[in-house]
Design a protein around this motif. Structure first.
Motif, short mmCIF file in Angstrom:
data_model
loop_
_atom_site.label_atom_id
_atom_site.label_comp_id
_atom_site.label_asym_id
_atom_site.label_seq_id
_atom_site.Cartn_x
_atom_site.Cartn_y
_atom_site.Cartn_z
N ASN A 1 -9.62 12.78 -2.43
CA ASN A 1 -9.24 11.46 -3.08
C ASN A 1 -8.64 11.60 -4.49
OD1 ASN A 1 -10.08 8.93 -4.83
ND2 ASN A 1 -10.86 8.50 -2.46
N GLY B 1 -4.83 12.45 -4.28
CA GLY B 1 -4.15 11.30 -3.78
C GLY B 1 -3.58 11.58 -2.12
N SER C 1 -7.37 7.53 0.28
CA SER C 1 -7.90 6.50 -0.67
C SER C 1 -9.26 5.84 -0.02
CB SER C 1 -7.01 5.10 -0.80
OG SER C 1 -6.92 4.57 0.53
N ARG D 1 1.31 9.26 -5.43
CA ARG D 1 0.40 8.19 -4.93
C ARG D 1 -0.49 7.68 -6.05
NH1 ARG D 1 -0.98 8.14 0.82
NH2 ARG D 1 0.63 9.04 2.24
N ARG D 2 -0.98 6.21 -5.74
CA ARG D 2 -1.63 5.80 -6.83
C ARG D 2 -2.93 6.65 -7.09
NH1 ARG D 2 0.43 1.44 -3.75
NH2 ARG D 2 1.27 -0.31 -4.88
N GLN D 3 -3.51 7.29 -6.01
CA GLN D 3 -4.47 8.12 -6.19
C GLN D 3 -4.26 9.33 -6.97
OE1 GLN D 3 -7.09 5.88 -5.06
NE2 GLN D 3 -8.10 7.62 -4.81
N SER E 1 1.05 -0.99 -0.08
CA SER E 1 0.17 0.06 -0.12
C SER E 1 0.83 1.35 -0.02
CB SER E 1 -0.84 -0.02 1.25
OG SER E 1 -0.11 0.54 2.29
#
Length: 593
Positions: A439, A442, A445, A368-370, A341
């Motif tokens: 969100n 990022g 989540s 970050r993935r977001q 994560s």
């Protein structure tokens, strides 16, 4: 002699470097012009090889020179770095003062000697007019022992097969355009109407008719002005795919398996590859560019697999994400592991290195993935509209300066998600818009909360009685700030205004908020709540208008109606009720990277 262009995005980044160090420049070379797009800087924190960094850039964006800040310059490495500038025999050197591009010197290496060369600044409009991107998605499987040498060997073999045998074909999504590695009848057919890459954009636009649901008109998208050609990878299994009369020609999804044995593990390789494309490039040259983008993406995935083995980790599936920090003006690709994560220590250290290597502050999340780029094909039709202010009519404030929300958000309003909240849910919807911003940027989540989630939380913290759950009772700015803190760990400032008329005096404070925080604001007064996503402010005259998202909208997701009828638009100070007091919930960005 060729021309040198530098994007305005990069010049602003150069201006922000405050310490003596060196870095590498990355750009493209077309039509006797070098265009410098990006850079990385060498630091003592988590030093990475520039060759490894270069894999994160889109294909066709390559090492083209060096930049030095102040008097610092590592002359021992200059020859080694410059010999890797493969796309030009004449690498670039930029010499910048600290914290300023005033007096910046641009030079070119000619026969080992430096010569001064002028440069042009390339503004965003020109960049978007001249360049676009391709995005290729495909899957491979390799069967390999879980050792460094075996994985390297197998992926190298896979790359060679892809680059050498011409067995792959590329399909331009939503069109019937195929591109193969041979001069087929299909290629000849399209070469008449698609001589240049810019013609492919026209083909895609023409194929879009009727693609969206009727109730989803003119869906707003993230603020990227680049056209992106979405391309699928296919494998030819026909013995004669150049024959247009062969009814057996098929292009199934690609899966390649090599060196299979009982001791080998199956490792799926999810490839998501990007390339920057000069629009005047001939389509006949596109095949090789796409092959190169796939091979570069495979090397990035290989890099991730090798890192896992060096760290004695069990092999986890690498996933590629594309990012486009606002300061960049181009895409950048990163590979993260599926089972780790963003909050784990290893991921935090990985992102920290990226921030340092690209000269970004460690105060905002960028990788970050977001924060990944949401391409048009990634946006679901059942989601709310995104960024509905894009393309809105001008405010009319003479000599005003706009201060707007920074980043993406979803427009939440009455009657969405099958919830009939007409007449009572406006503040809930404004809160949802605020949560969507955090969100999409990022910072979290955590999913956007539902009405019931909001009510249940307020009951759990004993702000409301149990009867509040599943009721139609209103909430205000205070409850919104409580929920932001509870759901997202986000603090808010509350601005109290005694009457709607007093909002006309808050231009400077609101400008400061959008400049420093950039978050949407929830405003509640009387029986109504709205979302402020920007202002247009003439500080000398005090003229002020507010860019408003109105959550009281009840119709379908039709951007023409939303903008045309003012559900998202500029409002004067008369919009606010002079007999009502107002509270503004102004969320503050957490320090997260």
């Amino acid at each position: 002699m060729f021309k040198l262009k530098i994007t305005s995005f990069l010049l602003k980044r150069l201006e922000g470097i405050q310490q003596e160090l060196t870095g590498c420049l990355f750009g493209v070379f077309y039509d006797s012009t070098i265009t410098v797009f990006g850079m990385n800087v060498e630091t003592t924190i988590g030093k990475l090889n520039y060759n490894e960094i270069s894999l994160k850039f889109p294909a066709e964006m390559d090492l083209i020179g060096l930049v030095k800040f102040g008097d610092c310059f590592d002359e021992q490495n200059i020859g080694e770095i410059l010999k890797d500038c493969e796309i030009t025999d004449n690498p670039i050197l930029l010499h910048c003062n600290l914290g300023s591009i005033i007096g910046m010197k641009s030079s070119i290496f000619v026969h080992g000697k430096l010569e001064s060369i002028p440069f042009e600044v390339m503004e965003p409009t020109d960049i978007y007019n001249e360049f676009c991107f391709s995005r290729v998605c495909c899957n491979f499987n390799i069967y390999t022992e879980e050792t460094i040498d075996s994985i390297k060997s197998n992926i190298q073999t896979l790359r060679k097969d892809i680059a050498a045998n011409g067995a792959l074909a590329f399909k331009l999504n939503k069109t019937s355009f195929f591109l193969t590695g041979t001069i087929s009848e299909n290629n000849k057919k399209y070469s008449k109407n698609a001589e240049y890459i810019e013609n492919l954009i026209t083909i895609v636009d023409q194929a879009k008719g009727g693609g969206e649901p009727k109730n989803k008109k003119n869906k707003a998208t993230p603020p990227s002005d680049y056209e992106v050609l979405e391309i699928s990878v296919l494998k030819n299994i026909s013995t004669d795919y150049t024959n247009p009369d062969n009814d057996q020609v098929t292009f199934p999804a690609l899966a390649t398996c090599i060196r299979k044995s009982d001791v080998n593990s199956k490792i799926p390789l999810n490839v998501d590859a990007m390339a920057i494309l000069y629009k005047k490039t001939k389509v006949s040259g596109l095949y090789d560019i796409l092959i190169e983008s796939v091979c570069r993406a495979l090397r990035l995935v290989e890099q991730s697999l090798i890192e896992q083995l060096y760290d004695n980790m069990e092999i986890s599936i690498p996933i590629t994400y594309h990012f486009s920090p606002p300061a960049f003006g181009h895409f950048l690709s990163c590979v993260y592991l599926q089972n780790i994560s963003d909050n784990e220590q290893a991921m935090q250290q990985k992102r920290k290195k990226l921030h340092h290597h690209f000269g970004l502050p460690i105060t905002k999340p960028y990788f970050r993935r977001q924060n990944r780029v949401m391409f048009k094909c990634d946006i679901k039709y059942d989601s709310p509209l995104m960024n509905t202010h894009l393309g809105v009519k001008p405010s009319g404030v003479k000599d005003g300066k706009q201060y707007l929300v920074q980043g993406n958000y979803y427009y939440y309003h009455y009657m969405q998600q099958n919830v009939n909240d007409n007449g009572w849910g406006c503040a809930y919807r404004s809160l949802q818009t605020l949560c969507s911003w955090f969100n999409l940027q990022g910072y979290t989540s955590t999913p956007v909360p539902t009405h019931e989630d909001i009510q249940r939380y307020l009951v759990n913290i004993e702000d409301k009685p149990k009867t509040f759950i599943n009721s139609k009772q209103w909430i205000g700015s205070t409850e919104v700030s409580m929920c932001l803190n509870g759901f997202l760990n986000v603090n808010s400032k509350i601005m109290h205004v005694s009457s709607g008329g007093d909002l006309s005096s808050k231009g400077s404070e609101l400008a400061l908020h959008f400049e420093t925080q950039g978050t949407p604001i929830m405003i509640g007064g009387g029986v109504l709540a709205h979302t402020i996503i920007g202002i247009d402010f003439n500080s000398e005259k005090g003229d002020l208008k507010f860019l408003i998202l109105d959550p009281h909208y009840t119709e379908s997701e039709d951007l023409n109606v939303i903008q045309g009828k003012g559900w998202c638009g500029w409002k004067s100070t008369d919009f606010w009720d002079k007999k009502s007091y107002y509270n503004l919930c102004m969320p503050q960005r957490p320090i997260v990277y």
